[in-house]
Design an enzyme around this catalytic site. Structure first.
Site, PDB file in Angstrom:
ATOM      1  N   TRP A 147      19.313 -22.311  -0.210  1.00  0.00           N
ATOM      2  CA  TRP A 147      18.183 -21.383  -0.098  1.00  0.00           C
ATOM      3  C   TRP A 147      17.949 -20.876   1.315  1.00  0.00           C
ATOM      4  O   TRP A 147      17.298 -19.859   1.501  1.00  0.00           O
ATOM      5  CB  TRP A 147      16.898 -22.054  -0.599  1.00  0.00           C
ATOM      6  CG  TRP A 147      16.579 -23.357   0.076  1.00  0.00           C
ATOM      7  CD1 TRP A 147      16.859 -24.608  -0.391  1.00  0.00           C
ATOM      8  CD2 TRP A 147      15.937 -23.537   1.348  1.00  0.00           C
ATOM      9  NE1 TRP A 147      16.434 -25.555   0.508  1.00  0.00           N
ATOM     10  CE2 TRP A 147      15.869 -24.930   1.595  1.00  0.00           C
ATOM     11  CE3 TRP A 147      15.417 -22.672   2.311  1.00  0.00           C
ATOM     12  CZ2 TRP A 147      15.309 -25.473   2.738  1.00  0.00           C
ATOM     13  CZ3 TRP A 147      14.866 -23.205   3.465  1.00  0.00           C
ATOM     14  CH2 TRP A 147      14.809 -24.583   3.673  1.00  0.00           C
ATOM     15  N   PRO A 172      23.145 -19.972  -7.394  1.00  0.00           N
ATOM     16  CA  PRO A 172      22.275 -20.009  -6.220  1.00  0.00           C
ATOM     17  C   PRO A 172      21.219 -21.099  -6.348  1.00  0.00           C
ATOM     18  O   PRO A 172      20.957 -21.625  -7.433  1.00  0.00           O
ATOM     19  CB  PRO A 172      21.627 -18.626  -6.247  1.00  0.00           C
ATOM     20  CG  PRO A 172      21.545 -18.290  -7.708  1.00  0.00           C
ATOM     21  CD  PRO A 172      22.776 -18.898  -8.331  1.00  0.00           C
ATOM     22  N   ALA A 173      20.599 -21.417  -5.219  1.00  0.00           N
ATOM     23  CA  ALA A 173      19.467 -22.343  -5.234  1.00  0.00           C
ATOM     24  C   ALA A 173      18.345 -21.779  -6.100  1.00  0.00           C
ATOM     25  O   ALA A 173      18.116 -20.566  -6.126  1.00  0.00           O
ATOM     26  CB  ALA A 173      18.966 -22.578  -3.810  1.00  0.00           C
ATOM     27  N   SER A 174      17.637 -22.650  -6.781  1.00  0.00           N
ATOM     28  CA  SER A 174      16.580 -22.207  -7.687  1.00  0.00           C
ATOM     29  C   SER A 174      15.425 -21.546  -6.952  1.00  0.00           C
ATOM     30  O   SER A 174      14.675 -20.772  -7.541  1.00  0.00           O
ATOM     31  CB  SER A 174      16.061 -23.393  -8.506  1.00  0.00           C
ATOM     32  OG  SER A 174      17.069 -23.875  -9.379  1.00  0.00           O
ATOM     33  N   GLY A 224      24.953 -27.563   1.114  1.00  0.00           N
ATOM     34  CA  GLY A 224      23.704 -28.238   0.793  1.00  0.00           C
ATOM     35  C   GLY A 224      23.647 -29.593   1.467  1.00  0.00           C
ATOM     36  O   GLY A 224      24.334 -29.852   2.461  1.00  0.00           O
ATOM     37  N   SER A 225      22.858 -30.480   0.907  1.00  0.00           N
ATOM     38  CA  SER A 225      22.623 -31.774   1.534  1.00  0.00           C
ATOM     39  C   SER A 225      23.829 -32.688   1.391  1.00  0.00           C
ATOM     40  O   SER A 225      24.628 -32.587   0.455  1.00  0.00           O
ATOM     41  CB  SER A 225      21.404 -32.448   0.901  1.00  0.00           C
ATOM     42  OG  SER A 225      21.703 -32.883  -0.414  1.00  0.00           O
ATOM     43  N   GLU A 246      30.086 -28.018   2.761  1.00  0.00           N
ATOM     44  CA  GLU A 246      29.402 -27.796   4.047  1.00  0.00           C
ATOM     45  C   GLU A 246      28.040 -28.441   3.904  1.00  0.00           C
ATOM     46  O   GLU A 246      27.174 -27.946   3.195  1.00  0.00           O
ATOM     47  CB  GLU A 246      29.308 -26.293   4.346  1.00  0.00           C
ATOM     48  CG  GLU A 246      28.907 -26.005   5.794  1.00  0.00           C
ATOM     49  CD  GLU A 246      27.434 -25.689   5.948  1.00  0.00           C
ATOM     50  OE1 GLU A 246      26.684 -26.630   6.323  1.00  0.00           O
ATOM     51  OE2 GLU A 246      27.031 -24.551   5.712  1.00  0.00           O
ATOM     52  N   LEU A 247      27.879 -29.593   4.586  1.00  0.00           N
ATOM     53  CA  LEU A 247      26.749 -30.463   4.315  1.00  0.00           C
ATOM     54  C   LEU A 247      25.770 -30.490   5.490  1.00  0.00           C
ATOM     55  O   LEU A 247      25.705 -29.560   6.268  1.00  0.00           O
ATOM     56  CB  LEU A 247      27.274 -31.863   3.969  1.00  0.00           C
ATOM     57  CG  LEU A 247      28.303 -31.886   2.819  1.00  0.00           C
ATOM     58  CD1 LEU A 247      28.846 -33.292   2.597  1.00  0.00           C
ATOM     59  CD2 LEU A 247      27.717 -31.323   1.533  1.00  0.00           C
ATOM     60  N   GLU A 378      17.757 -35.111   9.831  1.00  0.00           N
ATOM     61  CA  GLU A 378      17.642 -33.664   9.980  1.00  0.00           C
ATOM     62  C   GLU A 378      16.205 -33.224   9.697  1.00  0.00           C
ATOM     63  O   GLU A 378      15.644 -33.538   8.650  1.00  0.00           O
ATOM     64  CB  GLU A 378      18.617 -32.982   9.014  1.00  0.00           C
ATOM     65  CG  GLU A 378      18.792 -31.511   9.231  1.00  0.00           C
ATOM     66  CD  GLU A 378      19.909 -30.946   8.354  1.00  0.00           C
ATOM     67  OE1 GLU A 378      20.471 -29.914   8.724  1.00  0.00           O
ATOM     68  OE2 GLU A 378      20.210 -31.548   7.294  1.00  0.00           O
ATOM     69  N   GLU A 455      35.041 -22.837   6.232  1.00  0.00           N
ATOM     70  CA  GLU A 455      34.760 -21.487   5.769  1.00  0.00           C
ATOM     71  C   GLU A 455      35.042 -20.525   6.917  1.00  0.00           C
ATOM     72  O   GLU A 455      35.148 -20.917   8.072  1.00  0.00           O
ATOM     73  CB  GLU A 455      33.309 -21.363   5.311  1.00  0.00           C
ATOM     74  CG  GLU A 455      32.972 -22.244   4.124  1.00  0.00           C
ATOM     75  CD  GLU A 455      31.531 -22.130   3.661  1.00  0.00           C
ATOM     76  OE1 GLU A 455      31.299 -22.213   2.439  1.00  0.00           O
ATOM     77  OE2 GLU A 455      30.638 -21.971   4.512  1.00  0.00           O
TER      78      GLU A 455
END
Length: 476
Positions: A147, A172-174, A224-225, A246-247, A378, A455
């Site tokens: 997001w 996608p993220a909600s 994401g996480s 990719e975290l 984080e 990426e």
């Protein structure tokens, strides 16, 4: 409130169930989105597989032409799309325009890279034999985007996969599906065949279960996480599904006494407060060499206090809302824990009094201990913890004292030190005297628990290609 449709099977599709997304800047309902589940994910995979042969058979140049058309459409609609990004994500509108520009650049870059899936000829060792290496598309790809950069991080996945010849299903993220649906409109406008690109939104678990269990899905690319990334790693074992991850990040900033102080402060403002601090490469720990520690803090606090907080559609806004209450609560907990352990709150430190959203005053903490939560976890918020260091060895040790390794920043005018930092800091990206290191033509990704794979750059295309060895015997 808008009622949207999903882009599936080359059509705009409604479904019986819906979920509502809200504007994080004021809490108002923004749109209703059809909610897909496992059955829709299965159908999307089957349609993508049916489209695979036609898409992969196109020349790289022809696929690239489609991507260039997407880039052109993104730029043509930039102001409209930027407003959508701000309304669903909360970031300041000027930064949303920049996000659209970068997403378009990703499509332009991979439009050109589509023609560069190079193989090679290998000199033979046995008389009469010949050896070739060729690169072929990996197959149907599922892309799961976050997001915090809802358009550009989707583009980082979709553009290279399509360039390589792979159909893509984007989940996608909600919180931010509208950017993905806009991307679907742009690809539809570019004339991609049905099934080549699809957007599926809905609960994460049933969709992920289908992606991981269905052998049609050859690759999952996820941002994401770290916690969710580990679950995907575990789930991928059943079909040995390939992953790019990719975290999380916990980027350090090292400011040495020989640095250009003004440059370092301005850069720290950008690395910390861009996107309201909600970035995987945001600076989470700032270490300053002791001789300039007070000077840095004085200037950094002065500039931080000038940042304007408010609803993201304002042209003069620097800091928007956090995405939800949980984000604000975590930031406030980190601030309070650091304060109790002796950190000084130099500015900010509390929620901003703005109705409707979850806003945090830009915050600077000084003298933060190494064991503070914000120095280990984080913090996705506009909160900057600062500590002093005495030696280069100490600074490198502090920078590497984390399970993450996505990005790091360092400011020095000593070229020897710059090389030592570049070689010894454990991070996928190391920015020396630079606040904005990411670019379409250079690889991006993490080490340690910050991810797997890369990426962007040439490596971004490689992530969606298989390497095949072709051996010819008895060539006469």
């Amino acid at each position: 409130m808008e009622h949207k449709k999903l882009y599936l099977h080359g059509e705009w599709v409604d479904l019986p169930n819906h979920f509502t997304i809200r504007d994080p800047g004021n809490g108002e309902p923004l749109a209703e989105i059809p909610s897909a589940g496992r059955a829709e994910a299965k159908r999307a995979l089957e349609d993508a597989q049916a489209a695979f042969e036609g898409w992969r058979s196109m020349t790289g140049m022809a696929r690239g032409d489609k991507l260039l058309a997407v880039a052109a459409e993104l730029i043509r609609r930039r102001d409209e799309i930027a407003a959508i990004v701000t309304r669903e994500n909360g970031k300041p509108i000027s930064q949303s325009r920049g996000e659209v520009n970068v997403a378009a650049d990703h499509f332009r870059w991979f439009a050109e890279e589509a023609r560069r899936a190079y193989g090679r000829v290998i000199p033979h060792q046995a008389e009469g034999k010949r050896h070739l290496v060729v690169r072929t598309p990996i197959g149907v790809v599922a892309a799961i985007s976050p997001w915090n950069f809802p358009l550009v991080l989707a583009a980082r996945k979709v553009a290279p996969a399509l360039a390589a010849g792979c159909p893509v299903i984007l989940r996608p993220a909600s919180q931010t599906p509208l950017s993905a649906l806009i991307l679907g409109e742009c690809l539809d406008h570019a004339g991609v065949a049905p099934g080549v690109f699809q957007v599926i939104a809905g609960p994460a678990q049933p969709i992920a279960d289908e992606l991981l269990s269905n052998p049609i899905c050859s690759k999952i690319t996820f941002t994401g996480s770290t916690e969710v990334g580990k679950k995907l790693l575990s789930g991928s074992a059943q079909n040995v599904t390939k992953l790019s991850l990719e975290l999380g990040g916990h980027a350090p900033v090292l400011v040495f006494a020989d640095a250009d102080l003004g440059l370092a402060v301005d850069a720290a403002i950008i690395t910390k407060f861009r996107n309201t601090g909600q970035s995987c490469i945001a600076s989470n720990r700032i270490y300053v060499e002791r001789p300039i520690y007070k000077s840095f803090l004085d200037l950094f606090v002065e500039k931080t206090k000038k940042l304007k907080v408010g609803y993201g559609m304002g042209e003069d806004i620097d800091i928007g809302p956090l995405i939800n209450k949980a984000g604000l609560d975590t930031a406030l907990a980190h601030i309070e824990q650091a304060r109790k352990d002796g950190a000084r709150v130099l500015c900010g430190g509390k929620a901003a009094e703005i109705k409707g959203g979850f806003y945090l005053e830009p915050t600077v903490l000084a003298d933060v201990r190494d064991d503070a939560l914000c120095m280990r976890e984080e913090t996705f918020a506009p909160m900057a913890p600062v500590a002093a260091f005495d030696t280069e060895v100490e600074a490198i040790r502090s920078a590497n004292n984390t399970r993450y390794g996505l990005a790091a920043y360092a400011f020095t005018q000593n070229i020897g030190r710059a090389w030592r930092l570049a070689e010894r800091i454990e991070s996928g990206t190391i920015a020396i005297n630079d606040a904005v290191p990411s670019t379409s033509n250079a690889p991006f990704g993490g080490v340690k628990e910050s991810g797997i794979g890369r990426e962007l750059g040439a490596e971004g295309l490689d992530a969606f290609l298989e390497t095949k060895h072709i051996s010819f015997g008895a060539v006469t």
